[in-house]
Design a protein around this motif. Sequence first.
Motif, PDB file in Angstrom:
ATOM      1  N   SER A 168       0.836  -1.203   0.000  1.00 30.26           N
ATOM      2  CA  SER A 168       0.000   0.000   0.000  1.00 30.26           C
ATOM      3  C   SER A 168       0.866   1.247   0.000  1.00 30.26           C
ATOM      4  O   SER A 168       0.590   2.212  -0.706  1.00 30.26           O
ATOM      5  CB  SER A 168      -0.901   0.008   1.226  1.00 30.26           C
ATOM      6  OG  SER A 168      -1.795  -1.061   1.170  1.00 30.26           O
ATOM      7  N   GLN A 202      -7.325   0.571  -0.678  1.00 28.94           N
ATOM      8  CA  GLN A 202      -7.639  -0.611   0.111  1.00 28.94           C
ATOM      9  C   GLN A 202      -8.821  -0.327   1.030  1.00 28.94           C
ATOM     10  O   GLN A 202      -9.727  -1.122   1.169  1.00 28.94           O
ATOM     11  CB  GLN A 202      -6.408  -0.983   0.937  1.00 28.94           C
ATOM     12  CG  GLN A 202      -6.599  -2.198   1.811  1.00 28.94           C
ATOM     13  CD  GLN A 202      -5.279  -2.622   2.425  1.00 28.94           C
ATOM     14  OE1 GLN A 202      -4.285  -1.927   2.321  1.00 28.94           O
ATOM     15  NE2 GLN A 202      -5.272  -3.777   3.050  1.00 28.94           N
ATOM     16  N   HIS A 203      -8.774   0.828   1.673  1.00 32.64           N
ATOM     17  CA  HIS A 203      -9.911   1.254   2.488  1.00 32.64           C
ATOM     18  C   HIS A 203     -10.655   2.273   1.656  1.00 32.64           C
ATOM     19  O   HIS A 203     -10.053   3.186   1.121  1.00 32.64           O
ATOM     20  CB  HIS A 203      -9.437   1.865   3.797  1.00 32.64           C
ATOM     21  CG  HIS A 203      -8.537   0.951   4.564  1.00 32.64           C
ATOM     22  ND1 HIS A 203      -9.017   0.014   5.441  1.00 32.64           N
ATOM     23  CD2 HIS A 203      -7.195   0.794   4.542  1.00 32.64           C
ATOM     24  CE1 HIS A 203      -8.004  -0.670   5.942  1.00 32.64           C
ATOM     25  NE2 HIS A 203      -6.877  -0.223   5.411  1.00 32.64           N
ATOM     26  N   ASP A 215      -5.236   6.722   5.661  1.00 38.42           N
ATOM     27  CA  ASP A 215      -5.042   5.331   5.289  1.00 38.42           C
ATOM     28  C   ASP A 215      -6.355   4.780   4.775  1.00 38.42           C
ATOM     29  O   ASP A 215      -7.397   5.093   5.285  1.00 38.42           O
ATOM     30  CB  ASP A 215      -4.561   4.549   6.503  1.00 38.42           C
ATOM     31  CG  ASP A 215      -4.750   3.069   6.311  1.00 38.42           C
ATOM     32  OD1 ASP A 215      -3.793   2.414   5.859  1.00 38.42           O
ATOM     33  OD2 ASP A 215      -5.846   2.556   6.611  1.00 38.42           O
TER      34      ASP A 215
HETATM   35 MG   LIG Z   1      -2.666  -1.433   4.629  1.00 39.06          MG
END
Ligand SMILES: [Mg+2]
Lengths: 517, 354, 364, 426
Positions: A47, A89-90, D426
């Motif tokens: 990532s 990814q998120h 994130d």
């Molecule tokens: Mg990750």
Amino acid sequence: MTETRPAVELKGITKRFPGVVANSDVHLTVLSGEVHAVCGENGAGKSTLMKILYGMQQPDEGTIAVNGEIVRLRNPQDAIKAGIGMVHQHFMLADNLTVKENVLLGAEGLHGIGKAASERMAELAERTGLRVNLDSLMEHLGVADRQRVEIVKVLYRGARIVILDEPTAVLVPQEVDALFDTVRTMREQGYTFIFISHKLDEVRKIADRATVIRRGTTVGTVDPRVVSSRELAEMMVGSQLPSPQTRESTVTDRVVLRVENLRLNAEDSERAVLDDVSLTVRAGEVLGIAGVEGNGQTELVETIMGMRKAAGGRIELLDADGTARDLTKLGTLVRREAGIGYIAEDRHRHGLLLTRPLWTNRILGYQTRRPVSSGRLIDCGAAREDTARIVSEYDVRTPGVEVPAGALSGGNQQKLIVGRELSGDPVLLIASHPTRGVDVGAQALIWDRIREARRDGLAVLLISADLDELIGLSDTIRVMLRGRLVTEADPATVTPAELGSAMTGAGESHSLPEDVA
Amino acid sequence: KDSGDNSAAGDGGESGGDCVTAAAPPRAEASSQKREESADVDASDLKVGLAYDVGGRGDASFNDAAAAGVDKAVEEMGVSDTTESTAAGTESEDAKQQRLTQMAREGYDPIIAVGFAYADALKAVAPKFPDTHFAIVDDDSVEAKNVTPLVFAEEEGSFLAGVAAVYKSENCHVGFVGGVDTPLIKKFEAGFVQGAKAVSDKVKVEVDYLTPAGDISGFNDPSKGNVVGKSQIGKGADVLYHAAGASGRGVFEAAKDADALAIGVDSDQYNQKTVAEVKDVIMTSMLKRVDVAVYDYIRAVAEDDLDSLPERFDLEVDGVGYSTSGGKVDDITEILDGYKAQIVAGEIKVSATP
Amino acid sequence: MISWRTALLPPVLAIVFAMALSSVALLVSGADPLQAFATMGAQLFEGTTAVDTVNLATVYYFAGLAVAIGFQMNLFNIGVEGQYRFAAVVAAIVGAALELPPVLHVLVILAVAMLSGAAYALLPAILKVTRGVSEVITTIMLNSIVFGIVAYLVSADQFGVLRGNNISTAEIPETGWIPGIPLGEAGTIFGAVVIAVALGSGYWFLLNRTRFGFELQASGESPTAATAGGVSAKRMTMIAMLLSGAVAGLIAMPELLGRDHVYAMTATQGYGFTGIAVALLGRNHPVGVAFGALLWAFLDKSAVSLETIGVPREIATIIQGTIVLSVVVAYEIVKRAELAAQQRRVGRQTRNGMPASVSQGGAV
Amino acid sequence: MSTTVETGSPNEAGATKQEPRTRRPIPGWLRGALWAVAAIAVLSTTSYLTGIDTLTSSSTSQTALRLALPILFAALGGLWAERSGVINIGLEGMMILGTWGAAWGAFYGGVWAGLIAAAVFGALGGLLHAVATVTFGVNHIVSGVAINLLGLGVAKYLADLVFQPLSGNPRQSPPVPKFDTYSATFLSDWLADLEAAQRVGISDAAGLLRGLVTQVSPLAMLGLLLVPVSYFVLWRTRFGLRLRSCGENPVAAESLGVNVYAHKYAALLVSGGLAGMGGASLVLLSGGADYLENQTNGRGYIGLAAMIFGNWRPGGLLGGAALFGYSDGVQLAGGGEAVLALCYGAVLLLAVLTVVHLVRRRFLAAGLAALGAVALYYVYWANDELPRELIPYTPHFVTIIVLAVAAQKLRPPRAIGKRYRRGEGD
Ligand SMILES: [Mg+2]
Ligand SMILES: Nc1ncnc2c1ncn2[C@@H]1O[C@H](COP(=O)(O)OP(=O)(O)OP(=O)(O)O)[C@@H](O)[C@H]1O
Ligand SMILES: Nc1ncnc2c1ncn2[C@@H]1O[C@H](COP(=O)(O)OP(=O)(O)OP(=O)(O)O)[C@@H](O)[C@H]1O
Ligand SMILES: [Mg+2]
């Protein structure tokens, strides 16, 4: 199409975070018009690498070339200009904005924000199979649709190089296939894909080439159609490929959990989210629940845990000599004290206090029980000790028990949670997606622990989107559809594909081998 | 666009028309000007300390008046050294004590505390400095030998304001706007109402307060004063008397917008810079001569003759009174002085509570 | 773990910065900053200022703790202001009406104060829990309403007593006083300091050693995780709010029982708002809040002396505002500097041929 | 066990989370209009039944507008800040800076200069808030509290420095020019006739409306205009979309190339400017003060409350500010009896609510509403006069009661108050 021209060339990328080197001297070459897989363990640095390519993070060293030209990507805007798009990814979606607004955001200049934009969006939605009202709020969308919105977002910006960071983690096989079809079609149209996944069979299915990253650095690039999954996995971890097969049945006759006619209403209406759900779990049994996300599994688990109030029905926990205890009206803490362990589906929201040290997290849910508490008072020393035990027994990779939980990678966080929930001598374990986003090594360890406990008579209610895991671990599988338990399947005979169609209610149910219970 | 400037408030209504029902008092004989301004007192060895209440010098109210008294003392009696300090809006009790102690310790004598909020602080500090002279404005609850209370008969001054209001009212309807509902402001109300009733038995009096006791924002909110003033005018009142500190300005503007009249308070507001724009509605102001009291006090200290000070600064000693700037009450000064004489003579007793 | 450097450097930096900034303001207005600071500092050794500072800090400490309890749970109890004033007036009235033996009398008054403070926090708590009404709005409204209630209760028709031009509750008999700690010339320290210390220790213990404290912090950190861990967020909201109100009830007690013995119309207001700043300065930590309270009280006290040298005392307010802001900025800067230092350390180690393995959890 | 698999497309299956509503939601403006009509209906009935015409007189609505204006500006300021994800408890301090700026600018350059100076001073406060919260990641509340302190201190200090020589008073500015007022003469006269006609309902509506078109200052028009303008900018433009996305999910916004920092800065500058204009509305309206220490008196906080009350939406916060201004105006102009009449109005409202709940078969809610109605009716019936001391706080009571009764689901921006750092998502 010139197959040989590299679309993206990363050279010598190094990225350091405090205490960690996420990438060190990574080399990656992605050819134009190919699907290039990047695989690696949790925390290997995939990532991070992608975020660097997408301009969200700056490399400490190394160069990036796009279509042969060295570029500096200082922010996502630069990357978008260079024709790079990323599905994270998120999910990167704003729940309170509409689908249209989510797509438009940042790309208002392309087709304005009016009719032209809507038309273009409708066209892309059609192509990706997104069939929702573009003006509905994002929060009303299911996971698969969210994923589609993410892809529409990328396409809307006219990206030619698309990064997909673990796009399949939340999809059922049919949806994965649909996604892959889209990817293939687009590959024909000249798009380039960088595809990240832990699931090696998927990599083998879709990728033209695969680069393996281990411990932040590139191990090598291979043709996945030539190498086997096992070889790939060994490149990633250097260990045996674990398998979720349950070897011998340990199911007993003793019922531990009995749920009868459970009903749950949606928060703001009379609509039933759970409708007439009945099930039993026996000691030593793993009951697997299959279902597409959003069909009531989350709600079922949370109702059993007492986090939601049932509108009808009974939940009973039976002890060793068969006396039933009605839990329906009791609070979550009492249910936990009665011996239910709970691995929540969303570890960040429900499992951990992210800014608190690991040992504090050990206490969560066990604040009334030994060894960490004497009922009213917390015993910090004992909590630290017991956490240290979990860290070593469950191989949680951490510098110590004082680091905040949020600093662990997802897999290690999950191991900590599993360790905690199995430490309270539970009679029943409710495990929601226990290995989601966890790498193969950690996955194997978690499976092992669950199996061990099962052998000692633990009853397990397992919810998972990973059908291999579900089939491999369960003694019985039931399928949930629109808030009802609709089918029962025997894990010994059922295939993921069959299960997948049952989950979507696609009428192939007659082919399911049934358990005569 | 609305026509910006309403013509100055009507100064007609020679003598209140048919509202006044009481006979005008007998003409007062030569006013009680018994103040002999001898400048021969030398106070050059005095160091005067002045502890203000919230607002301080420049508040165009009693703090300012106290400052004026001291200034005059400096000018006329040659007071050598003065110091000043102002209370903050939310300061605690011991800040007041600290202020007084500090002054006493630095040798200031006399020390004048402006405002009843200093009462408790003075009670605590005065005994520690038995040789220092203290005075406190607006409070007579401190019982210490070296503390001189400087209190006023606000109700007597307000009585005259009430009389003047009725004489100038065309609707026979007057109003009182109090800033904060405290016992002190109630004295103003009491005097005003009694004055109005003394002149007319059919006068209607509106009474409103902006905030209850303890919420001092009532002294500081002109827009609320304006709303209440307008509302009183809407009910028919055409002469408004305010005791609302800075909120009074809103009352003046309400009066100006509706061609009504207003009565100022504490000092001669007609000459006050901050309300200069609306001064033509200010027919008179109820004067509370804190400056006189302070000056007299310093003088008495210099002469070492504290007994000469009156117990209360009332109409008799010109501790309270009314102003005539602007000339709007020139026609009724005789009547006002008549009532004043009656009060001084004790023929009219003005109660301090409504 | 927090090193001494990260804990102490920021406040020092902040104070220096605040002094620098206010020096500029002072210079602009033509005053001598050095003289101003010297005057402020010298105050500490003069008269009763040191003692007054401690006394005021005691009051601020209660205020800071009351706010901090709410903050622990992500509750923004702006209503401490209203709660303490309500509690003060009720306690003063009840205290004056009772006749009890010495210690008991004090205890009863304190209990009444805490109960009333909690009672005044009850409405926001109930509305928050049952109707989801933001506590910020309700407590802001209740802060204003308390003016009316206090005025009503101390009015002469109810429980008020006229004292000169002031109006207050009746005096509490001597049995209900908390004796001070006399320090001769320097003044008398409030006996309530002892209560403050006890409360601070209690707060620390409660937070760090009890199940309740754990649950409180857990639901403050993540209501969802706490719920999954068996902590009812609603119950915690309710308790935290009431507890915060109860501690708020004590704010006026040092002054009421240690000095004034009556609650007057002119009683000081604004301690609740100060409490917010103090809690923030002390980062909700019992010791930190104590320092915050002392610093704040010192600035308040020494500001009084500024006027004697002809410097506008608003400088103190400016210093206070600057300190609040720059303390947190300084924390941030120091944190980032440490982070960068660590990053460099990692870099150096990898170059020395010992790559820190990411899959080893990033241990260095 | 038989199979009970239902047929259906996979898409439907995955979409059970989708909007459960079948009816189209009522558009916001219509809802607002309905609320307004309902409010006027209740008020006119009340005023008819109790005989207190202060409730619907034109002077009341005029007063309400005037008292609501600073709150409206502050609330708009809050809206801009919080939509971008920054909690702005510092509105009060920015308003104070605005009052100083307004007086200073107006004294030297006339009202418009005053307004601009107020906006600039407020915006400086906003800028400071932005530097602290956005650049340094300081807790938003800490920064807000500090700005309230600083705003107060700086304004006092500057007043001492600048105004003291002019006015002789460090706590007050010299008199400054005020905005002229304007009336829509024809409309106003026509409405005046209607109001005088004493016809139930029509006269009341006319009265309320007339107050809004008579003697209105440009500043009030500006304030009212800024409500739809804010809506348009925030919800209908690209800048607004980006700004709101920063409040909902800044990491997502960043990942799409939105410069989150810049948008937050912009939002806070606007927010501070609006708060500053709120301060100006205390200084530059006739009948108001000039600069006067402490004149904001918590209106910044009230503005914040009005914004939360309005569910972080322009129309809603207008309603919140209006409610507050109206009940304050009624209270000031009509005193205790008018407030009692309001109680009576609340009884009517609750009665209607009870019926509505009964029709919708929500018995608990109906019971609660009925109980409230009975309780309030008792208050009305048993008292000739409410405690005098509590009357000035009518608006505060009303706000709490309305919030408690109106079962609205508040929907704050998702990422509000969260720390955001570039590249850390994130
Ligand atoms: Mg990750
Ligand atoms: N913002 C950050 N700050 C500090 N460390 C970070 C940060 N982001 C990533 N890391 C570190 O870098 C390592 C690599 O993280 P990354 O998210 O790239 O892993 P990944 O390969 O994507 O893993 P996964 O398969 O679980 O998604 C992590 O283990 C973590 O320790
Ligand atoms: N603020 C932060 N401070 C330190 N480290 C951070 C911070 N934010 C993120 N990280 C790092 O980011 C890494 C990535 O987190 P994440 O949960 O995505 O791990 P992951 O291995 O990618 O797991 P998953 O596959 O479940 O996402 C963590 O290991 C953590 O070390
Ligand atoms: Mg990853």
